[in-house]
Motif scaffolding. Structure first.
Motif, PDB file in Angstrom:
ATOM      1  N   VAL A 246       0.851  -1.197   0.000  1.00  0.00           N
ATOM      2  CA  VAL A 246       0.000   0.000   0.000  1.00  0.00           C
ATOM      3  C   VAL A 246       0.882   1.241   0.000  1.00  0.00           C
ATOM      4  O   VAL A 246       1.851   1.324   0.758  1.00  0.00           O
ATOM      5  N   ILE A 247       0.544   2.214  -0.853  1.00  0.00           N
ATOM      6  CA  ILE A 247       1.166   3.534  -0.827  1.00  0.00           C
ATOM      7  C   ILE A 247       0.240   4.464  -0.056  1.00  0.00           C
ATOM      8  O   ILE A 247      -0.940   4.587  -0.413  1.00  0.00           O
ATOM      9  N   PRO A 248       0.703   5.100   1.009  1.00  0.00           N
ATOM     10  CA  PRO A 248      -0.173   5.963   1.813  1.00  0.00           C
ATOM     11  C   PRO A 248      -0.871   7.030   0.972  1.00  0.00           C
ATOM     12  O   PRO A 248      -0.245   7.707   0.156  1.00  0.00           O
ATOM     13  N   GLY A 249      -2.175   7.139   1.145  1.00  0.00           N
ATOM     14  CA  GLY A 249      -2.956   8.139   0.438  1.00  0.00           C
ATOM     15  C   GLY A 249      -3.305   7.795  -0.983  1.00  0.00           C
ATOM     16  O   GLY A 249      -4.213   8.395  -1.571  1.00  0.00           O
ATOM     17  N   PHE A 250      -2.598   6.831  -1.572  1.00  0.00           N
ATOM     18  CA  PHE A 250      -2.859   6.459  -2.968  1.00  0.00           C
ATOM     19  C   PHE A 250      -3.616   5.151  -3.071  1.00  0.00           C
ATOM     20  O   PHE A 250      -4.689   5.074  -3.658  1.00  0.00           O
ATOM     21  N   GLY A 251      -3.028   4.095  -2.490  1.00  0.00           N
ATOM     22  CA  GLY A 251      -3.661   2.784  -2.572  1.00  0.00           C
ATOM     23  C   GLY A 251      -2.653   1.724  -2.955  1.00  0.00           C
ATOM     24  O   GLY A 251      -1.523   1.725  -2.464  1.00  0.00           O
ATOM     25  N   SER A 252      -3.038   0.821  -3.835  1.00  0.00           N
ATOM     26  CA  SER A 252      -2.196  -0.304  -4.222  1.00  0.00           C
ATOM     27  C   SER A 252      -0.841   0.164  -4.741  1.00  0.00           C
ATOM     28  O   SER A 252      -0.745   1.092  -5.552  1.00  0.00           O
ATOM     29  N   GLY A 253       0.207  -0.504  -4.280  1.00  0.00           N
ATOM     30  CA  GLY A 253       1.550  -0.147  -4.711  1.00  0.00           C
ATOM     31  C   GLY A 253       1.933  -0.699  -6.062  1.00  0.00           C
ATOM     32  O   GLY A 253       3.001  -0.377  -6.589  1.00  0.00           O
ATOM     33  N   THR A 254       1.089  -1.533  -6.674  1.00  0.00           N
ATOM     34  CA  THR A 254       1.418  -2.141  -7.959  1.00  0.00           C
ATOM     35  C   THR A 254       0.569  -1.594  -9.116  1.00  0.00           C
ATOM     36  O   THR A 254       0.738  -2.017 -10.248  1.00  0.00           O
ATOM     37  N   LYS A 255      -0.346  -0.661  -8.838  1.00  0.00           N
ATOM     38  CA  LYS A 255      -1.230  -0.136  -9.877  1.00  0.00           C
ATOM     39  C   LYS A 255      -0.827   1.290 -10.269  1.00  0.00           C
ATOM     40  O   LYS A 255      -0.340   2.059  -9.451  1.00  0.00           O
TER      41      LYS A 255
END
Length: 271
Positions: free
Chosen positions: A229-238
């Motif tokens: 998870v990237i904070p504030g963004f969401g999925s780290g792979t999308k």
């Protein structure tokens, strides 16, 4: 002989003069007085249009200003479906013009996950900054309801690690253990927002919005273990992420904002 020729010339000249006298000039038609009055009125109107029309003073009225601060309660609902992550997000905006607002968000994220495949730990912060534009036409200048569109620039800093993970070979049935060291990464993205806010009690607001987040840059694709998870963004792979937000906020009144409405010069009245 010469006398006869002179006589013929005299007779011919007399007949030409008589014929010209019989051709009468056409009589002039008398001009109607109504036509003459209409022509005079038209000339006056043209003269009035050429005169400069003085501009009227602008209209000035006031709309309530202030800073609105709230918390995103949708992050607590999200934890029900993803119990391994914890997110806390605060949102705020400030009115700077009649329909224009400066907006920002600040939040914290933490992830802790462990199963038979891997263990993962991560935490970080994020912030977004942008503007909102209110499309709603209000009945009263004192109303503070909003149907708005907005745009944000987002930034996040994340520390994460995978103390242990196991790669399974489906062909040979082998297990390859490994670990990913603690790593710091940054991410940048742009958000497009559509939402609404309603004043349910004096200075208390409920708000709801949907968001499309488009990643500009983030963790390298070459990483052996990308962040979950990237904070504030969401999925780290999308590369893009659809999200929604539900806020409860309070507005701190900070006086009123003056709104100038330029008035157009009124055309001269016809007489």
């Amino acid at each position: 002989m010469i006398q006869r020729i002179l006589l013929y010339i005299l007779v011919f000249s007399s007949s030409c003069i008589a014929a010209r006298a019989q051709v009468k000039k056409p009589a002039l038609t008398p001009i109607d007085s109504s036509v003459r009055a209409a022509d005079t009125t038209a000339r006056k109107n043209v003269a009035e249009k050429k005169k400069p029309v003085p501009a009227l003073p602008d209209s000035i009225y006031e709309v309530p200003g202030g800073i609105r601060i709230g918390i995103d309660i949708s992050r607590f609902i999200l934890k029900v479906f993803q119990p391994y992550r914890t997110d806390v997000s605060f949102a705020g905006d400030m009115r700077i013009k009649k329909d224009l607002y400066l907006a920002a968000e600040l939040g914290f994220h933490s992830t802790s996950h462990s199963d038979s495949n891997y263990t993962y730990k991560g935490n970080g912060i994020f912030t977004t900054v942008g503007v909102d534009w209110n499309f709603l036409q209000k009945i009263s200048n004192k109303e503070r309801y909003m149907i708005y569109g907005g745009i944000r620039y987002g930034f996040a800093h994340l520390n994460y690690e995978a103390p242990s993970y196991t790669i399974y070979d489906s062909y040979w049935g082998d297990k390859l253990p490994g670990s990913f060291p603690k790593t710091s990464v940054n991410a940048h993205w742009v958000e497009l927002i559509l939402g609404l806010k309603a004043e349910v009690l004096k200075n208390f607001f409920l708000g709801w919005s949907i968001r499309e987040k488009i990643k500009v840059s983030g963790p390298s694709k070459d990483l052996a273990f990308p962040p979950i998870v990237i904070p504030g963004f969401g999925s780290g792979t999308k590369g893009s992420q659809f999200d929604w937000q539900y806020t409860v906020s309070y507005c701190i009144p900070l006086g009123n904002i003056k709104v100038h409405v330029p008035r157009k010069a009124e055309p001269p009245k016809r007489r």
